[in-house]
Design an enzyme around this catalytic site. Sequence first.
Site, PDB file in Angstrom:
ATOM      1  N   ASP A 118       0.865  -1.181   0.000  1.00 50.34           N
ATOM      2  CA  ASP A 118       0.000   0.000   0.000  1.00 50.34           C
ATOM      3  C   ASP A 118       0.902   1.231   0.000  1.00 50.34           C
ATOM      4  O   ASP A 118       1.579   1.520   0.993  1.00 50.34           O
ATOM      5  CB  ASP A 118      -0.885  -0.048   1.249  1.00 50.34           C
ATOM      6  CG  ASP A 118      -1.759   1.189   1.421  1.00 50.34           C
ATOM      7  OD1 ASP A 118      -1.631   2.143   0.637  1.00 50.34           O
ATOM      8  OD2 ASP A 118      -2.566   1.196   2.366  1.00 50.34           O
ATOM      9  N   VAL A 119       0.931   1.962  -1.121  1.00 48.67           N
ATOM     10  CA  VAL A 119       1.797   3.142  -1.237  1.00 48.67           C
ATOM     11  C   VAL A 119       0.927   4.373  -1.465  1.00 48.67           C
ATOM     12  O   VAL A 119       0.122   4.423  -2.379  1.00 48.67           O
ATOM     13  CB  VAL A 119       2.824   2.979  -2.374  1.00 48.67           C
ATOM     14  CG1 VAL A 119       3.922   2.033  -1.952  1.00 48.67           C
ATOM     15  CG2 VAL A 119       2.195   2.497  -3.674  1.00 48.67           C
ATOM     16  N   GLU A 120       1.086   5.348  -0.603  1.00 41.91           N
ATOM     17  CA  GLU A 120       0.329   6.590  -0.683  1.00 41.91           C
ATOM     18  C   GLU A 120       1.030   7.636   0.169  1.00 41.91           C
ATOM     19  O   GLU A 120       1.921   7.326   0.956  1.00 41.91           O
ATOM     20  CB  GLU A 120      -1.106   6.368  -0.203  1.00 41.91           C
ATOM     21  CG  GLU A 120      -1.215   5.718   1.170  1.00 41.91           C
ATOM     22  CD  GLU A 120      -2.645   5.295   1.500  1.00 41.91           C
ATOM     23  OE1 GLU A 120      -3.448   6.187   1.830  1.00 41.91           O
ATOM     24  OE2 GLU A 120      -2.955   4.095   1.421  1.00 41.91           O
ATOM     25  N   TRP A 121       0.653   8.889  -0.016  1.00 44.77           N
ATOM     26  CA  TRP A 121       1.130   9.953   0.868  1.00 44.77           C
ATOM     27  C   TRP A 121       0.173  10.051   2.047  1.00 44.77           C
ATOM     28  O   TRP A 121      -1.036  10.111   1.854  1.00 44.77           O
ATOM     29  CB  TRP A 121       1.166  11.294   0.159  1.00 44.77           C
ATOM     30  CG  TRP A 121       2.069  11.425  -1.024  1.00 44.77           C
ATOM     31  CD1 TRP A 121       1.746  11.964  -2.236  1.00 44.77           C
ATOM     32  CD2 TRP A 121       3.445  11.056  -1.121  1.00 44.77           C
ATOM     33  NE1 TRP A 121       2.825  11.935  -3.077  1.00 44.77           N
ATOM     34  CE2 TRP A 121       3.893  11.387  -2.416  1.00 44.77           C
ATOM     35  CE3 TRP A 121       4.360  10.464  -0.240  1.00 44.77           C
ATOM     36  CZ2 TRP A 121       5.195  11.158  -2.860  1.00 44.77           C
ATOM     37  CZ3 TRP A 121       5.655  10.231  -0.675  1.00 44.77           C
ATOM     38  CH2 TRP A 121       6.065  10.574  -1.964  1.00 44.77           C
TER      39      TRP A 121
END
Length: 364
Positions: free
Chosen positions: A243-246
């Site tokens: 899970d990649v997000e800012w």
Amino acid sequence: MRFSGVVSFVLASLCLAGCSSTSGMDALQVPSNETTSSVVRPSAPVAAAGATAETETTVETTSMAGDARMRPPEPVADDNAPPFSLAEEETVAFPAPNLPDSVEPPVQPAALMAPPKRLSRAAPAMLAGPVTRYGFRDAKPINFGRASPRHLAVHGVDVSRWQGNVNWEKLRAQGANFAYIKATDGGDHLDPLFRTNWRNADAAGLKRGAYHFFYWCRTAGEQADWFIRNVPRVEGALPPVIDVEWNGESSCKRRPSRDTVLEKMQVFMDKLERYYGQRPIIYTSPDFYRDNLRGAFPDYPFWLRAVARHPSKVYPGRKWVFWQYSGSGLSHGVRGRIDLNVFHGDERAWRAWAGGQTTVADAD
């Protein structure tokens, strides 16, 4: 003679003192750079266990490298986000070819290249149970027109500790055919309900997988090791998810360059692919995708958050295997809201993909 002896003694003493002081300064200035191992990407979808190594170098700002007790506590992604969503509300859209809401996108096989599993293949009857039809409600329903996710057959959920004690049998009866379960984030946090959810989802007949929330202030190798340590390698599990997000609420304020983001992701995914024998799925949100992932990882499956418009309008040209279409789902068996997701394909495609067969679809 006596005067010369005194002068010589004083000069010798000063030299010794100077040498000692210089040595002390050098000892305080030794740099401490941390590295983790990676692998060269294979040309085939799945790499063998042995591969050529390269290094991922990161500059960590911890006071004692390798000792998690000396680091500030890593944020729990869920702790600072609404208890019904992996990501913040969708705020970014991209130019896209016109897709009228009155036209239903064709249902195609899953947009995933699923590698052969290292574990022995299960019998077909064990690959997936009967598909339960959609029965969820939504606190904030969106009219997707004929592009509605309801026209797709296989729906599921993702959960973390924020959903509390889930009644998985009731959730299954509402239409949850699969579940992605929060396992880890960073390098030392385990969701306190992961093991319970992992066991009970399987007992209720759902296909299950685990996801990891990536922390940009920790090396990729450490995070992969932590995930592997806590998520079992079992027959029939869905591929692991990064899970990649800012996360604006995180104590880690880093926003690495695109090149660094892609390198760290590759290190993490390589380690998981070698261990689980499955190519990881990339979950992301619109703003992070805009900043880092357009055009990247064409051979990886994507799980896309698009809660206001169809993924083809938010992520034009991107193939996807899962679509998170709501963060405000309501269902028997769980308190409050829950994320709703759908698989990109019909029942036949679902059974083939869930069994580890390779299928590829064009993006809508």
